[in-house]
Design a protein around this motif. Structure first.
Motif, PDB file in Angstrom:
ATOM      1  N   ALA A   1      -2.664   5.230  10.674  1.00  0.00           N
ATOM      2  CA  ALA A   1      -2.607   4.145   9.698  1.00  0.00           C
ATOM      3  C   ALA A   1      -1.171   3.963   9.187  1.00  0.00           C
ATOM      4  CB  ALA A   1      -3.538   4.455   8.531  1.00  0.00           C
ATOM      5  N   HIS A   2      -0.876   2.735   8.791  1.00  0.00           N
ATOM      6  CA  HIS A   2       0.392   2.364   8.118  1.00  0.00           C
ATOM      7  C   HIS A   2       1.592   3.250   8.468  1.00  0.00           C
ATOM      8  CE1 HIS A   2      -1.383   5.359   5.526  1.00  0.00           C
ATOM      9  NE2 HIS A   2      -2.196   4.514   4.932  1.00  0.00           N
ATOM     10  N   VAL A   3       2.019   3.187   9.726  1.00  0.00           N
ATOM     11  CA  VAL A   3       3.233   3.897  10.160  1.00  0.00           C
ATOM     12  C   VAL A   3       4.429   3.261   9.447  1.00  0.00           C
ATOM     13  CG1 VAL A   3       4.719   4.407  12.131  1.00  0.00           C
ATOM     14  CG2 VAL A   3       2.231   4.410  12.409  1.00  0.00           C
TER      15      VAL A   3
ATOM     16  N   THR B   1      -3.431  -4.804   6.714  1.00  0.00           N
ATOM     17  CA  THR B   1      -2.867  -5.101   5.377  1.00  0.00           C
ATOM     18  C   THR B   1      -2.730  -3.885   4.476  1.00  0.00           C
ATOM     19  OG1 THR B   1      -5.021  -5.526   4.331  1.00  0.00           O
ATOM     20  CG2 THR B   1      -3.894  -7.405   5.414  1.00  0.00           C
ATOM     21  N   ASP B   2      -3.645  -2.917   4.586  1.00  0.00           N
ATOM     22  CA  ASP B   2      -3.765  -1.864   3.560  1.00  0.00           C
ATOM     23  C   ASP B   2      -3.916  -2.510   2.176  1.00  0.00           C
ATOM     24  OD1 ASP B   2      -4.010   0.590   2.374  1.00  0.00           O
ATOM     25  OD2 ASP B   2      -1.931   1.211   2.661  1.00  0.00           O
ATOM     26  N   HIS B   3      -4.639  -3.620   2.150  1.00  0.00           N
ATOM     27  CA  HIS B   3      -4.930  -4.336   0.890  1.00  0.00           C
ATOM     28  C   HIS B   3      -5.463  -3.338  -0.141  1.00  0.00           C
ATOM     29  CE1 HIS B   3      -6.472  -7.647  -1.622  1.00  0.00           C
ATOM     30  NE2 HIS B   3      -7.640  -7.024  -1.662  1.00  0.00           N
TER      31      HIS B   3
ATOM     32  N   VAL C   1       3.686   2.448  -3.440  1.00  0.00           N
ATOM     33  CA  VAL C   1       2.679   2.287  -2.397  1.00  0.00           C
ATOM     34  C   VAL C   1       2.702   3.565  -1.564  1.00  0.00           C
ATOM     35  CG1 VAL C   1       4.300   1.124  -0.821  1.00  0.00           C
ATOM     36  CG2 VAL C   1       1.845   0.686  -0.592  1.00  0.00           C
ATOM     37  N   ALA C   2       1.573   3.872  -0.921  1.00  0.00           N
ATOM     38  CA  ALA C   2       1.513   5.063  -0.078  1.00  0.00           C
ATOM     39  C   ALA C   2       1.162   4.646   1.355  1.00  0.00           C
ATOM     40  CB  ALA C   2       0.445   6.039  -0.595  1.00  0.00           C
ATOM     41  N   PRO C   3       2.019   4.979   2.329  1.00  0.00           N
ATOM     42  CA  PRO C   3       3.332   5.587   2.193  1.00  0.00           C
ATOM     43  C   PRO C   3       4.317   4.654   1.496  1.00  0.00           C
ATOM     44  CG  PRO C   3       2.930   4.924   4.470  1.00  0.00           C
ATOM     45  CD  PRO C   3       1.665   4.701   3.739  1.00  0.00           C
TER      46      PRO C   3
ATOM     47  N   CYS D   1      -6.028   7.807  10.694  1.00  0.00           N
ATOM     48  CA  CYS D   1      -5.446   8.931   9.945  1.00  0.00           C
ATOM     49  C   CYS D   1      -4.324   8.469   9.026  1.00  0.00           C
ATOM     50  CB  CYS D   1      -4.884   9.968  10.918  1.00  0.00           C
ATOM     51  SG  CYS D   1      -6.125  10.653  12.027  1.00  0.00           S
ATOM     52  N   HIS D   2      -4.495   8.792   7.761  1.00  0.00           N
ATOM     53  CA  HIS D   2      -3.429   8.615   6.767  1.00  0.00           C
ATOM     54  C   HIS D   2      -2.557   9.853   6.867  1.00  0.00           C
ATOM     55  CE1 HIS D   2      -2.049   7.484   2.574  1.00  0.00           C
ATOM     56  NE2 HIS D   2      -1.651   8.735   2.653  1.00  0.00           N
ATOM     57  N   CYS D   3      -1.301   9.684   7.252  1.00  0.00           N
ATOM     58  CA  CYS D   3      -0.447  10.837   7.568  1.00  0.00           C
ATOM     59  C   CYS D   3       0.727  10.918   6.610  1.00  0.00           C
ATOM     60  CB  CYS D   3       0.070  10.703   8.998  1.00  0.00           C
ATOM     61  SG  CYS D   3      -1.228  10.761  10.240  1.00  0.00           S
TER      62      CYS D   3
ATOM     63  N   MET E   1      -7.933  -3.963  10.067  1.00  0.00           N
ATOM     64  CA  MET E   1      -8.468  -2.606  10.261  1.00  0.00           C
ATOM     65  C   MET E   1      -8.351  -1.748   9.015  1.00  0.00           C
ATOM     66  SD  MET E   1      -7.151  -1.557  14.064  1.00  0.00           S
ATOM     67  CE  MET E   1      -8.094  -0.030  14.101  1.00  0.00           C
ATOM     68  N   HIS E   2      -7.771  -2.292   7.939  1.00  0.00           N
ATOM     69  CA  HIS E   2      -7.456  -1.401   6.814  1.00  0.00           C
ATOM     70  C   HIS E   2      -7.431  -2.172   5.498  1.00  0.00           C
ATOM     71  CE1 HIS E   2      -4.870   2.315   5.615  1.00  0.00           C
ATOM     72  NE2 HIS E   2      -5.611   1.909   4.600  1.00  0.00           N
ATOM     73  N   THR E   3      -8.582  -2.198   4.822  1.00  0.00           N
ATOM     74  CA  THR E   3      -8.695  -2.880   3.533  1.00  0.00           C
ATOM     75  C   THR E   3      -9.338  -1.929   2.531  1.00  0.00           C
ATOM     76  OG1 THR E   3      -9.237  -4.875   4.768  1.00  0.00           O
ATOM     77  CG2 THR E   3      -9.557  -4.982   2.413  1.00  0.00           C
TER      78      THR E   3
ATOM     79  N   GLU F   1     -10.347   9.219   6.396  1.00  0.00           N
ATOM     80  CA  GLU F   1     -10.216   9.880   5.100  1.00  0.00           C
ATOM     81  C   GLU F   1      -9.109   9.174   4.315  1.00  0.00           C
ATOM     82  OE1 GLU F   1     -12.432  12.147   4.601  1.00  0.00           O
ATOM     83  OE2 GLU F   1     -11.710  13.777   3.325  1.00  0.00           O
ATOM     84  N   ASP F   2      -8.888   7.890   4.601  1.00  0.00           N
ATOM     85  CA  ASP F   2      -7.661   7.216   4.155  1.00  0.00           C
ATOM     86  C   ASP F   2      -7.322   7.446   2.691  1.00  0.00           C
ATOM     87  OD1 ASP F   2      -5.381   5.456   4.755  1.00  0.00           O
ATOM     88  OD2 ASP F   2      -6.229   4.394   3.051  1.00  0.00           O
ATOM     89  N   GLY F   3      -6.037   7.613   2.475  1.00  0.00           N
ATOM     90  CA  GLY F   3      -5.526   7.924   1.142  1.00  0.00           C
ATOM     91  C   GLY F   3      -5.298   9.407   1.021  1.00  0.00           C
ATOM     92  N   LYS F   4      -5.977  10.163   1.876  1.00  0.00           N
ATOM     93  CA  LYS F   4      -5.855  11.616   1.805  1.00  0.00           C
ATOM     94  C   LYS F   4      -5.649  12.194   3.202  1.00  0.00           C
ATOM     95  CE  LYS F   4      -8.648  12.527  -2.280  1.00  0.00           C
ATOM     96  NZ  LYS F   4      -9.780  13.265  -2.812  1.00  0.00           N
TER      97      LYS F   4
HETATM   98 ZN   LIG Z   1      -3.582   5.206   3.692  1.00  0.00          ZN
END
Ligand SMILES: [Zn+2]
Length: 402
Positions: free
Chosen positions: A209-211, A285-287, A258-260, A181-183, A62-64, A154-157
């Motif tokens: 995203a990426h908790v 992955t947040d590849h 890496v973020a977070p 949501c990137h939080c 879900m997140h590349t 809006e990932d990354g922001k």
């Molecule tokens: Zn993110």
């Protein structure tokens, strides 16, 4: 071409049993047979798993971050697709922070068409919530967005302005699209709470995203226990495996950035507990491929498609936190379900033959020089993990063989 996977350990979200899978020449699963005495049809190509190798549905990420268009020195659609296949992935959702930003349907469709021509994976671009990810005005979210767009992000922001964030979530709700949501703004837990509150107000499905923190897991657990919750979330392999100690060793402001960020051991334990008890839905992955010089200069993120399975198999399954079925659920069935796919994510007759052959016992040391991804920025270089992807099939065609 008809293919048969005979005598494999069939693992998906619902089963872990020895059996056989038939693949039709239209690229679908023709049958799943667990009767070992069953007479099998004559077929062109046979793979035998020896009762030990695993056959699972290909993974759904879900997140590349594809970096295409705009950053070919980091990654291209082609290199990412090959990396995905080598990692056992069949479907990717890619984030919008490319150049140009994917903030309208035409750009998303162009990217998807280019990917479909390659035929290595199935690609679904996530569309930005705001124009050019600038956080000033809404992007091209309309009520009639087709299924090409499965996710908005809006990932990354973070979107800092509450009114604009709410308007974006309302537009997403009218379009019946989930928002990832990137939080991070104001701390992860506060940002998660804010996204959930605004999401409820807008009647929008929210995916976090990426908790990465204990506090955020607790907030999500509490919210998910409420009857009207329309909330899901993901964790990343690197947050399951690493802590801030690793970040310091790698270079906290460079190769470990890496973020977070990588967190404490307590946080790492909390996200694994969240996965076990169902608070966490998905592993994504947040590849985030980067060149070496970009990492030196402080670009956040890790390349991840080609190590995700081995890392998760080692730190989650072998260390007895979750079962192999649960891992398959988190990497295939559940992301497929959240994205609205009923045609993939499990081993069942009639679904796409998006399959992966795994050897969960084989050890391999990560060597980024061998990655298909142009991003060699793995935090796992030189580390040895259990689990190797031996073969990936996409729509009945072999797209990777080790
Ligand atoms: Zn993110």
């Amino acid at each position: 071409m008809k293919t048969i996977f005979r005598n494999f350990r069939l693992i998906d979200s619902t089963q872990d049993t020895v059996g056989t899978v038939l693949v039709t020449d239209c690229g679908t699963i023709g049958a799943v047979i667990t009767d070992t005495q069953a007479k099998l049809p004559d077929v062109y190509r046979i793979f035998d798993g020896g009762g030990r190798l695993v056959l699972s549905p290909a993974f759904v990420d879900m997140h590349t971050h594809l970096r295409d268009p705009g950053f070919p020195e980091k990654e291209t659609l082609e290199s990412a697709a090959l990396a995905a296949a080598a990692g056992g992935f069949g479907t990717l959702v890619c984030m919008a922070n490319t150049k140009p930003v994917i903030d309208n349907l035409a750009l998303a469709q162009l990217l998807k068409q280019r990917s479909d021509v390659l035929g290595i994976i199935d690609l679904y671009p996530a569309m930005a919530l705001t124009h050019a990810l600038e956080g000033q005005e809404l992007s091209g979210i309309t009520e009639s967005l087709p299924d090409t767009i499965r996710l908005l992000s809006e990932d990354g922001k973070d979107i800092y302005d509450d009114a604009l964030f709410l308007a974006a979530l309302q537009a997403a709700s009218r379009a019946d699209k989930m928002v990832s949501c990137h939080c991070e703004a104001g701390g992860e837990s506060a940002a998660v709470a804010r996204a959930i509150t605004l999401g409820k107000k807008a009647g929008c499905r929210i995916h976090i995203a990426h908790v990465s923190t204990q506090a955020a897991v607790a907030t999500i657990r509490r919210e998910k226990s409420k009857p009207d919750a329309r909330l899901s979330c993901e964790i990343s392999p690197h947050h399951c495996a690493l802590t801030q100690k690793d970040a310091r060793k790698l270079g906290a402001e460079t190769f470990g950035l890496v973020a977070p960020p990588l967190r404490t051991e307590d946080d790492r334990r909390a996200i694994k507990e969240g996965l076990c008890d169902g608070t966490i839905n998905v592993i994504a992955t947040d590849h985030a491929p980067h060149t070496s010089s970009d990492k030196e200069a402080g670009s956040p993120g890790f390349t991840g498609l080609e190590t995700a399975f081995a890392v998760c198999n080692t730190v989650l399954v072998r260390e007895n936190h979750i079962s192999p079925q649960k891992l398959s659920d988190s990497m295939s069935a559940e992301p497929a379900r959240l994205l609205g796919f009923s045609d993939r994510g499990r081993l069942a007759s009639g679904l796409y033959a998006d399959l992966v052959v795994l050897d969960p016992e084989q050890q391999r040391t990560v060597n980024p020089a061998l990655f298909y991804s142009r991003g060699k920025n793995t935090p796992f270089a030189g580390r040895t993990w259990y689990g190797v992807v031996l073969l990936t099939m996409h729509r009945g065609r072999i797209v990777y063989e080790s």
